[in-house]
Design a protein around this motif. Structure first.
Motif, PDB file in Angstrom:
ATOM      1  N   GLU A  62      19.411  -6.588  -8.247  1.00 52.69           N
ATOM      2  CA  GLU A  62      19.782  -5.960  -9.521  1.00 52.69           C
ATOM      3  C   GLU A  62      20.818  -6.812 -10.247  1.00 52.69           C
ATOM      4  OE1 GLU A  62      20.853  -1.759  -9.345  1.00 52.69           O
ATOM      5  OE2 GLU A  62      22.375  -2.138 -10.881  1.00 52.69           O
TER       6      GLU A  62
ATOM      7  N   MET B   1      23.594   8.898 -17.982  1.00 56.91           N
ATOM      8  CA  MET B   1      22.510   7.914 -17.906  1.00 56.91           C
ATOM      9  C   MET B   1      21.392   8.408 -16.983  1.00 56.91           C
ATOM     10  SD  MET B   1      22.001   5.004 -19.400  1.00 56.91           S
ATOM     11  CE  MET B   1      23.677   4.588 -19.886  1.00 56.91           C
ATOM     12  N   ARG B   2      21.743   9.041 -15.854  1.00 48.98           N
ATOM     13  CA  ARG B   2      20.717   9.457 -14.912  1.00 48.98           C
ATOM     14  C   ARG B   2      19.823  10.521 -15.503  1.00 48.98           C
ATOM     15  NH1 ARG B   2      22.577   9.268  -8.639  1.00 48.98           N
ATOM     16  NH2 ARG B   2      23.188   7.085  -8.665  1.00 48.98           N
ATOM     17  N   GLY B   3      20.346  11.359 -16.378  1.00 50.59           N
ATOM     18  CA  GLY B   3      19.521  12.408 -16.963  1.00 50.59           C
ATOM     19  C   GLY B   3      18.683  11.928 -18.128  1.00 50.59           C
ATOM     20  N   SER B   4      18.830  10.669 -18.498  1.00 49.66           N
ATOM     21  CA  SER B   4      18.091  10.146 -19.651  1.00 49.66           C
ATOM     22  C   SER B   4      16.634   9.925 -19.275  1.00 49.66           C
ATOM     23  CB  SER B   4      18.702   8.821 -20.111  1.00 49.66           C
ATOM     24  OG  SER B   4      20.053   8.973 -20.479  1.00 49.66           O
ATOM     25  N   THR B   5      15.766  10.144 -20.248  1.00 50.63           N
ATOM     26  CA  THR B   5      14.348   9.841 -20.031  1.00 50.63           C
ATOM     27  C   THR B   5      14.157   8.325 -20.067  1.00 50.63           C
ATOM     28  OG1 THR B   5      13.804   9.833 -22.386  1.00 50.63           O
ATOM     29  CG2 THR B   5      13.699  11.963 -21.233  1.00 50.63           C
ATOM     30  N   ASP B   6      12.993   7.893 -19.599  1.00 51.69           N
ATOM     31  CA  ASP B   6      12.678   6.460 -19.654  1.00 51.69           C
ATOM     32  C   ASP B   6      12.711   5.962 -21.094  1.00 51.69           C
ATOM     33  OD1 ASP B   6      10.133   6.582 -17.019  1.00 51.69           O
ATOM     34  OD2 ASP B   6      12.314   6.407 -16.927  1.00 51.69           O
ATOM     35  N   LEU B   9      16.228   5.508 -22.177  1.00 51.04           N
ATOM     36  CA  LEU B   9      16.803   4.312 -21.552  1.00 51.04           C
ATOM     37  C   LEU B   9      16.311   3.055 -22.260  1.00 51.04           C
ATOM     38  CD1 LEU B   9      16.570   5.113 -17.730  1.00 51.04           C
ATOM     39  CD2 LEU B   9      18.610   5.093 -19.172  1.00 51.04           C
ATOM     40  N   ARG B  22      20.157  -1.127 -15.831  1.00 55.39           N
ATOM     41  CA  ARG B  22      20.356  -0.912 -14.400  1.00 55.39           C
ATOM     42  C   ARG B  22      19.735   0.419 -13.966  1.00 55.39           C
ATOM     43  NH1 ARG B  22      24.012  -4.142 -11.582  1.00 55.39           N
ATOM     44  NH2 ARG B  22      25.251  -5.614 -12.841  1.00 55.39           N
ATOM     45  N   GLU B  23      19.890   1.446 -14.784  1.00 53.89           N
ATOM     46  CA  GLU B  23      19.328   2.758 -14.429  1.00 53.89           C
ATOM     47  C   GLU B  23      17.806   2.703 -14.390  1.00 53.89           C
ATOM     48  OE1 GLU B  23      20.373   5.459 -13.195  1.00 53.89           O
ATOM     49  OE2 GLU B  23      18.532   6.622 -13.434  1.00 53.89           O
ATOM     50  N   ARG B  26      16.846   0.814 -11.224  1.00 49.07           N
ATOM     51  CA  ARG B  26      17.011   1.593  -9.995  1.00 49.07           C
ATOM     52  C   ARG B  26      15.966   2.690  -9.884  1.00 49.07           C
ATOM     53  NH1 ARG B  26      23.459   2.265 -10.959  1.00 49.07           N
ATOM     54  NH2 ARG B  26      24.012   0.079 -10.631  1.00 49.07           N
ATOM     55  N   ARG B  27      15.566   3.216 -11.034  1.00 51.76           N
ATOM     56  CA  ARG B  27      14.625   4.329 -11.044  1.00 51.76           C
ATOM     57  C   ARG B  27      13.233   3.876 -10.632  1.00 51.76           C
ATOM     58  NH1 ARG B  27      14.684   7.932 -16.440  1.00 51.76           N
ATOM     59  NH2 ARG B  27      16.827   8.133 -15.738  1.00 51.76           N
TER      60      ARG B  27
END
Lengths: 222, 178
Positions: A62, B1-6, B9, B22-23, B26-27
């Motif tokens: 990453e 950020m984690r709750g954001s849709t693709d 993002l 990065r999110e 990682r997703r």
């Protein structure tokens, strides 16, 4: 035009021969129902892949990605980026350039617009042993397509003529450019070029130039 | 950020947001890597494919057309085709398939409380032959014609089998919705 269903499935699953892609895309552009079927298949494949058991990522990958974007040839992350130096034009690696062509397939339309040049290019693409590379400039704009034939000849098709002057194609080894072809036209077929060279395109006077006089529009390793 | 849709993002990535990149990585990267590892035994190739995919996302983000494809479909398709390009001539064409071990297909999996059925489980419900063909198409990058040559079966038979396999998957995944 009729496109058989198995060809559409091959296109959706990414297994269609590249030479057939332009024809299929023209068909899909004219048939929204078929395009919707293809999209549903692609959605299904994506759903399958994204539910595969997760693989652990290699350590540092990453950060390596972010670092590549910060310091490499791709547009940097930081605000107020410097312009690329005049000679350090971005590399267009074979796989990445091909993928830029892939992105065009899915989201932005066909690679080549001229029907006649399409047919000629497709003919070269379909030759056994040929390798296809999308030519993209530093701003991400598609310039054209390079087909390296099995015997080492290069067929190059450009999306459009330069605003003025002529395209000149170069083989660069150890920093020394050698002209492969020049002319104010959209397609070229060169003599065989051995692997290991760097391919560059510049815009030069109509009669060509013994040496590049402008910055390369595209640079690619062969 | 984690709750954001693709899509959210990617919009942020279009504005050069490192955290959003990065999110998104990682997703999806762990599953894309799983796909890539099924297509090549070489770790380096899989990792390079992953990097190139997200570099593509970086480049395309400012002008991505959401009407043409969802972000998740687009990103999987890019990664998949990058791998097929890498496989290139190394894909086995003309070899002989081993006969798949004959096991009875599993029963369709029960829905989880949220009503979702996982595609991976759904593959277990396919006949081994159908599953093998589908996996050869997706992970081997083989077209219908190549599958016909590999298996020695008529093209029509391959077309029918793959079509039925995909229809079966679609029924399971969508619960019969269109």
């Amino acid at each position: 035009m009729i496109i058989e269903e198995n060809v559409l499935v091959d296109y959706a699953l990414g297994t269609l021969a590249s030479g057939q892609v332009p024809e299929v895309e023209r068909f899909l552009a004219a048939d929204p129902a078929a395009a919707a079927r293809v999209r549903r298949l692609q959605d299904l494949m994506a759903e399958y892949v994204l539910q595969l058991p997760a693989e652990a990522l290699s350590e540092g990958e990453e950060d390596a990605l972010v670092e590549r974007l910060r310091t490499g040839s791709d547009p940097p992350l930081v605000q107020g980026r410097r312009r690329a130096s005049r000679r350090s034009q971005p590399w267009v690696a074979l796989g990445l350039a091909a993928a830029l062509g892939v992105a065009a397939w899915l989201a932005f339309g066909p690679l080549i617009t001229s029907d006649r040049l399409d047919r000629i290019t497709t003919g070269y693409i379909e030759q056994p042993g040929s390798v296809v590379l999308s030519l993209v400039d530093s701003s991400g704009e598609e310039l054209g397509t390079l087909v390296r034939l099995a015997d080492g000849r290069l067929f190059v098709a450009f999306e459009r003529l330069p605003t003025e002057g002529a395209y000149q194609l170069w083989e660069v080894r150890e920093g020394r450019p050698r002209s492969l072809a020049a002319g104010r036209r959209r397609s070229f077929l060169t003599e065989p070029v051995e692997r290991g060279a760097i391919f560059e395109v510049t815009v030069e006077p109509l009669a060509g130039s013994p040496q590049p006089t402008t910055e390369p529009l595209v640079t690619a390793p062969l | 950020m984690r709750g954001s849709t693709d899509e959210e993002l990617l919009a942020l990535i279009g504005r050069r947001d490192e955290l959003a990149l990065r999110e998104l990585y990682r997703r999806h990267a762990p599953h894309l890597r799983a796909m890539a590892k099924r297509m090549t035994p070489e770790e380096g190739e899989a990792d390079q494919c992953l990097q190139d995919t997200f570099v593509m996302a970086w480049k395309a983000a400012p002008s991505f057309d959401h009407s043409k494809a969802s972000v998740r479909t687009w990103i999987v398709t890019v990664a998949h085709r990058l791998m097929i390009n890498r496989l290139g001539e190394r894909r086995v064409v003309g070899g002989q398939l081993n006969d798949p071990e004959r096991k009875p297909a599993a029963s369709p999996p029960a829905a989880d409380p949220a009503g979702r059925l996982y595609v991976g489980d759904a593959l277990e419900t396919l006949e081994p032959d159908s599953r093998r063909l589908l996996e050869l198409a997706i992970f081997g990058g083989h077209s219908h014609g190549e599958l016909a040559r590999l298996t020695g079966r008529p093209l029509a038979s391959i077309t029918t089998t793959l079509s039925q396999a995909l229809s079966h998957l679609r029924e399971i995944v969508t619960g019969g919705r269109a």
